[in-house]
Design a protein around this motif. Structure first.
Motif, PDB file in Angstrom:
ATOM      1  N   GLY A 265      27.892 154.987  98.976  1.00 35.38           N
ATOM      2  CA  GLY A 265      28.773 155.562  97.974  1.00 35.38           C
ATOM      3  C   GLY A 265      29.490 154.549  97.111  1.00 35.38           C
ATOM      4  O   GLY A 265      30.145 154.912  96.124  1.00 35.38           O
ATOM      5  N   SER A 266      29.395 153.260  97.472  1.00 37.62           N
ATOM      6  CA  SER A 266      30.034 152.213  96.672  1.00 37.62           C
ATOM      7  C   SER A 266      29.155 151.848  95.483  1.00 37.62           C
ATOM      8  O   SER A 266      27.926 151.829  95.596  1.00 37.62           O
ATOM      9  CB  SER A 266      30.266 150.965  97.526  1.00 37.62           C
ATOM     10  N   THR A 276      27.596 136.815  83.381  1.00 39.58           N
ATOM     11  CA  THR A 276      27.465 138.249  83.133  1.00 39.58           C
ATOM     12  C   THR A 276      27.310 139.013  84.436  1.00 39.58           C
ATOM     13  O   THR A 276      27.034 138.436  85.493  1.00 39.58           O
ATOM     14  CB  THR A 276      26.268 138.544  82.219  1.00 39.58           C
ATOM     15  N   LEU A 277      27.480 140.330  84.350  1.00 36.30           N
ATOM     16  CA  LEU A 277      27.333 141.205  85.502  1.00 36.30           C
ATOM     17  C   LEU A 277      26.153 142.146  85.290  1.00 36.30           C
ATOM     18  O   LEU A 277      25.948 142.663  84.192  1.00 36.30           O
ATOM     19  CB  LEU A 277      28.595 142.034  85.732  1.00 36.30           C
ATOM     20  N   ALA A 278      25.395 142.360  86.335  1.00 37.58           N
ATOM     21  CA  ALA A 278      24.296 143.331  86.314  1.00 37.58           C
ATOM     22  C   ALA A 278      24.720 144.519  87.160  1.00 37.58           C
ATOM     23  O   ALA A 278      24.879 144.405  88.378  1.00 37.58           O
ATOM     24  CB  ALA A 278      23.020 142.711  86.864  1.00 37.58           C
ATOM     25  N   ASP A 279      24.936 145.671  86.513  1.00 37.36           N
ATOM     26  CA  ASP A 279      25.453 146.848  87.210  1.00 37.36           C
ATOM     27  C   ASP A 279      24.353 147.576  87.976  1.00 37.36           C
ATOM     28  O   ASP A 279      23.220 147.709  87.505  1.00 37.36           O
ATOM     29  CB  ASP A 279      26.093 147.818  86.218  1.00 37.36           C
ATOM     30  N   ALA A 280      24.724 148.069  89.149  1.00 38.22           N
ATOM     31  CA  ALA A 280      23.822 148.885  89.962  1.00 38.22           C
ATOM     32  C   ALA A 280      24.657 149.989  90.606  1.00 38.22           C
ATOM     33  O   ALA A 280      25.083 149.875  91.757  1.00 38.22           O
ATOM     34  CB  ALA A 280      23.122 148.039  91.016  1.00 38.22           C
ATOM     35  N   PRO A 281      24.937 151.067  89.869  1.00 42.33           N
ATOM     36  CA  PRO A 281      25.777 152.140  90.406  1.00 42.33           C
ATOM     37  C   PRO A 281      25.093 152.867  91.556  1.00 42.33           C
ATOM     38  O   PRO A 281      23.867 152.914  91.640  1.00 42.33           O
ATOM     39  CB  PRO A 281      25.980 153.065  89.208  1.00 42.33           C
ATOM     40  N   TRP A 282      25.899 153.431  92.431  1.00 43.74           N
ATOM     41  CA  TRP A 282      25.360 154.204  93.547  1.00 43.74           C
ATOM     42  C   TRP A 282      24.711 155.478  93.027  1.00 43.74           C
ATOM     43  O   TRP A 282      25.308 156.242  92.279  1.00 43.74           O
ATOM     44  CB  TRP A 282      26.473 154.557  94.531  1.00 43.74           C
ATOM     45  N   GLU A 283      23.457 155.709  93.418  1.00 43.62           N
ATOM     46  CA  GLU A 283      22.727 156.909  93.012  1.00 43.62           C
ATOM     47  C   GLU A 283      22.288 157.734  94.212  1.00 43.62           C
ATOM     48  O   GLU A 283      21.501 158.673  94.070  1.00 43.62           O
ATOM     49  CB  GLU A 283      21.500 156.519  92.183  1.00 43.62           C
ATOM     50  N   GLY A 284      22.777 157.374  95.378  1.00 43.27           N
ATOM     51  CA  GLY A 284      22.392 158.108  96.580  1.00 43.27           C
ATOM     52  C   GLY A 284      21.225 157.499  97.324  1.00 43.27           C
ATOM     53  O   GLY A 284      20.622 158.150  98.183  1.00 43.27           O
ATOM     54  N   GLY A 285      20.873 156.243  97.012  1.00 44.84           N
ATOM     55  CA  GLY A 285      19.703 155.627  97.616  1.00 44.84           C
ATOM     56  C   GLY A 285      19.898 155.234  99.063  1.00 44.84           C
ATOM     57  O   GLY A 285      20.618 154.282  99.377  1.00 44.84           O
ATOM     58  N   GLN A 286      19.260 155.947  99.966  1.00 43.46           N
ATOM     59  CA  GLN A 286      19.320 155.620 101.388  1.00 43.46           C
ATOM     60  C   GLN A 286      18.141 156.256 102.105  1.00 43.46           C
ATOM     61  O   GLN A 286      17.492 157.165 101.594  1.00 43.46           O
ATOM     62  CB  GLN A 286      20.629 156.091 102.006  1.00 43.46           C
ATOM     63  N   GLY A 287      17.861 155.765 103.298  1.00 40.33           N
ATOM     64  CA  GLY A 287      16.771 156.329 104.067  1.00 40.33           C
ATOM     65  C   GLY A 287      16.660 155.655 105.405  1.00 40.33           C
ATOM     66  O   GLY A 287      17.504 154.825 105.794  1.00 40.33           O
ATOM     67  N   SER A 288      15.630 156.005 106.127  1.00 41.30           N
ATOM     68  CA  SER A 288      15.400 155.429 107.449  1.00 41.30           C
ATOM     69  C   SER A 288      13.918 155.167 107.627  1.00 41.30           C
ATOM     70  O   SER A 288      13.079 155.826 107.020  1.00 41.30           O
ATOM     71  CB  SER A 288      15.908 156.379 108.541  1.00 41.30           C
ATOM     72  N   SER A 316      26.571 136.206  93.182  1.00 41.18           N
ATOM     73  CA  SER A 316      27.505 136.994  93.990  1.00 41.18           C
ATOM     74  C   SER A 316      27.175 138.471  93.900  1.00 41.18           C
ATOM     75  O   SER A 316      26.491 138.918  92.967  1.00 41.18           O
ATOM     76  CB  SER A 316      28.951 136.768  93.522  1.00 41.18           C
ATOM     77  N   ILE A 317      27.635 139.228  94.871  1.00 40.80           N
ATOM     78  CA  ILE A 317      27.512 140.682  94.898  1.00 40.80           C
ATOM     79  C   ILE A 317      28.914 141.259  95.058  1.00 40.80           C
ATOM     80  O   ILE A 317      29.662 140.853  95.962  1.00 40.80           O
ATOM     81  CB  ILE A 317      26.621 141.168  96.057  1.00 40.80           C
ATOM     82  N   THR A 318      29.272 142.202  94.169  1.00 44.46           N
ATOM     83  CA  THR A 318      30.573 142.862  94.261  1.00 44.46           C
ATOM     84  C   THR A 318      30.371 144.344  94.531  1.00 44.46           C
ATOM     85  O   THR A 318      29.589 145.009  93.841  1.00 44.46           O
ATOM     86  CB  THR A 318      31.379 142.696  92.960  1.00 44.46           C
ATOM     87  N   LEU A 319      31.054 144.857  95.539  1.00 44.28           N
ATOM     88  CA  LEU A 319      31.035 146.276  95.857  1.00 44.28           C
ATOM     89  C   LEU A 319      32.369 146.887  95.473  1.00 44.28           C
ATOM     90  O   LEU A 319      33.434 146.331  95.777  1.00 44.28           O
ATOM     91  CB  LEU A 319      30.789 146.498  97.354  1.00 44.28           C
ATOM     92  N   ILE A 320      32.306 148.030  94.771  1.00 39.20           N
ATOM     93  CA  ILE A 320      33.505 148.779  94.426  1.00 39.20           C
ATOM     94  C   ILE A 320      33.454 150.076  95.226  1.00 39.20           C
ATOM     95  O   ILE A 320      32.665 150.975  94.940  1.00 39.20           O
ATOM     96  CB  ILE A 320      33.592 149.078  92.917  1.00 39.20           C
ATOM     97  N   GLY A 321      34.271 150.144  96.277  1.00 38.72           N
ATOM     98  CA  GLY A 321      34.235 151.277  97.181  1.00 38.72           C
ATOM     99  C   GLY A 321      34.744 152.560  96.569  1.00 38.72           C
ATOM    100  O   GLY A 321      35.326 152.575  95.468  1.00 38.72           O
ATOM    101  N   ARG A 322      34.562 153.644  97.281  1.00 39.28           N
ATOM    102  CA  ARG A 322      35.024 154.942  96.802  1.00 39.28           C
ATOM    103  C   ARG A 322      36.538 154.983  96.664  1.00 39.28           C
ATOM    104  O   ARG A 322      37.089 155.794  95.921  1.00 39.28           O
ATOM    105  CB  ARG A 322      34.540 156.038  97.751  1.00 39.28           C
TER     106      ARG A 322
END
Length: 334
Positions: A265-266, A276-288, A316-322
């Motif tokens: 969800g982040s 510069t920053l490369a955005d990767a918004p949460w789109e629900g990507g998950q699995g097993s 670097s990687i930055t996470l913006i939590g819910r």
């Protein structure tokens, strides 16, 4: 012969056709493969060759978007990912008055995105798809498990579908179906797109306008974008087993089922060497993947970049939590 000439002229007048790279070589190979009887000199052989050219040209034209509008929609949808996408040459299927064709596909280790054209042959149902930004396309890119005979446990992933645009001239919609979380390299030869339904309407009502009543599937050929495995420091920051980064996105693999929910969800962004920053918004990507309940079981979270990145430039990687809290982790790559 005059009738044949007229046919070719009509085809040329009607088709706005782009000849793909390598077409001439493939055409020559097809002609070279004709039996000796068909290669003999004379009007019959020439006419046969012209027919072969006409058929090949027709196939080329139907394998690509039929109008500048459709080509523009696909180019806009792919954006900078166009060099990474694979053109698809599968056949079209007509299901309940709509002709479907997979035209392109994009993938890395845990993401597969297929682009489909849906052309209306009866009425004008597909024009309703653009009235909703989400929830109009329900479909799945199905990736079979590596061990087909292994029925123990559950393997799964999430999926998303959307209508990217509609070309009124040809009554054709461009659709994207994405699946996340299944290991793509497990079975590259068995990947299929399975559209389920299309929905549309107006602000006063939302209804299903098409369903895959015949349960037709579309084979897809993909070549995953290579990924790099980030250093242990980034994996430790995620409390994960491994982090993979490709030009398409970032995949975090967890062995512990208790850890990953704090990251799902982040939103994510990658800091590049040029600032510069490369955005990767949460789109629900998950699995097993692996077999549930055994040592092979793994959970994976996936973020896709909006535009391709040069992986080697990520620092670097930055996470913006819910909750709005930001956490930044440094990245080391091999």
């Amino acid at each position: 012969m005059e009738r044949f000439d007229e046919l070719l002229k009509n085809m040329a007048d009607k088709e706005d056709c782009i000849v793909p790279e390598g077409f001439d070589a493939r055409l020559q190979k097809a002609l070279d493969g004709l039996p000796p009887r068909a290669k003999k000199a004379g009007l019959g052989a020439v006419k046969g060759a012209l027919i072969a050219v006409a058929v090949c040209a027709a196939l080329v034209c139907t394998a690509f978007a039929a109008s500048p509008g459709l080509r523009g929609l696909l180019a806009e949808a792919l954006g900078g990912f166009a060099p990474y996408a694979q053109e698809q040459e599968g056949e079209a299927y007509i299901i309940d008055g709509i002709e479907f064709r997979v035209v392109s596909a994009l993938a890395d280790d845990f993401t597969v995105r297929a682009y489909m054209e849906a052309r209306e042959l009866e009425g004008d149902r597909l024009s309703k798809l653009t009235l909703y930004e989400t929830g109009t396309v329900f479909g799945l890119v199905d990736i079979p498990p590596k061990d087909v005979g292994d029925s123990e446990g559950i393997r799964g992933g999430t999926m998303s579908g959307t209508c990217l645009g509609y070309d009124a001239e040809t009554k054709t919609a461009l659709l994207a179906v994405t699946s996340w979380g299944r290991a793509v390299a497990d079975n590259l030869s068995g990947i299929q797109v399975r559209p389920f339904s299309l929905s549309g309407g107006s602000s006063s009502g939302h209804q299903t306008i098409w369903e895959n009543s015949d349960d037709v599937v579309f084979p897809v050929e993909v070549k995953p974008i290579p990924s790099l495995i980030a250093g242990a420091e980034l994996a430790d920051a995620f409390q994960a087993e491994e982090v993979r980064i490709s030009s398409l996105g970032l995949s975090v693999i967890f062995k512990d089922d208790q850890v990953w929910p704090q990251f799902a969800g982040s939103n994510m962004s990658a800091g590049l060497a040029d600032g510069t920053l490369a955005d990767a918004p949460w789109e629900g990507g998950q699995g097993s993947f692996g077999t549930y309940g055994t040592q092979s079981s793994r959970k994976v979270l996936i973020w896709n970049f909006r535009e391709p990145v040069e992986v080697e430039q990520i620092q670097s990687i930055t996470l913006i939590g819910r909750d709005g809290v930001e956490r930044t982790f440094s990245v080391e790559l091999p």
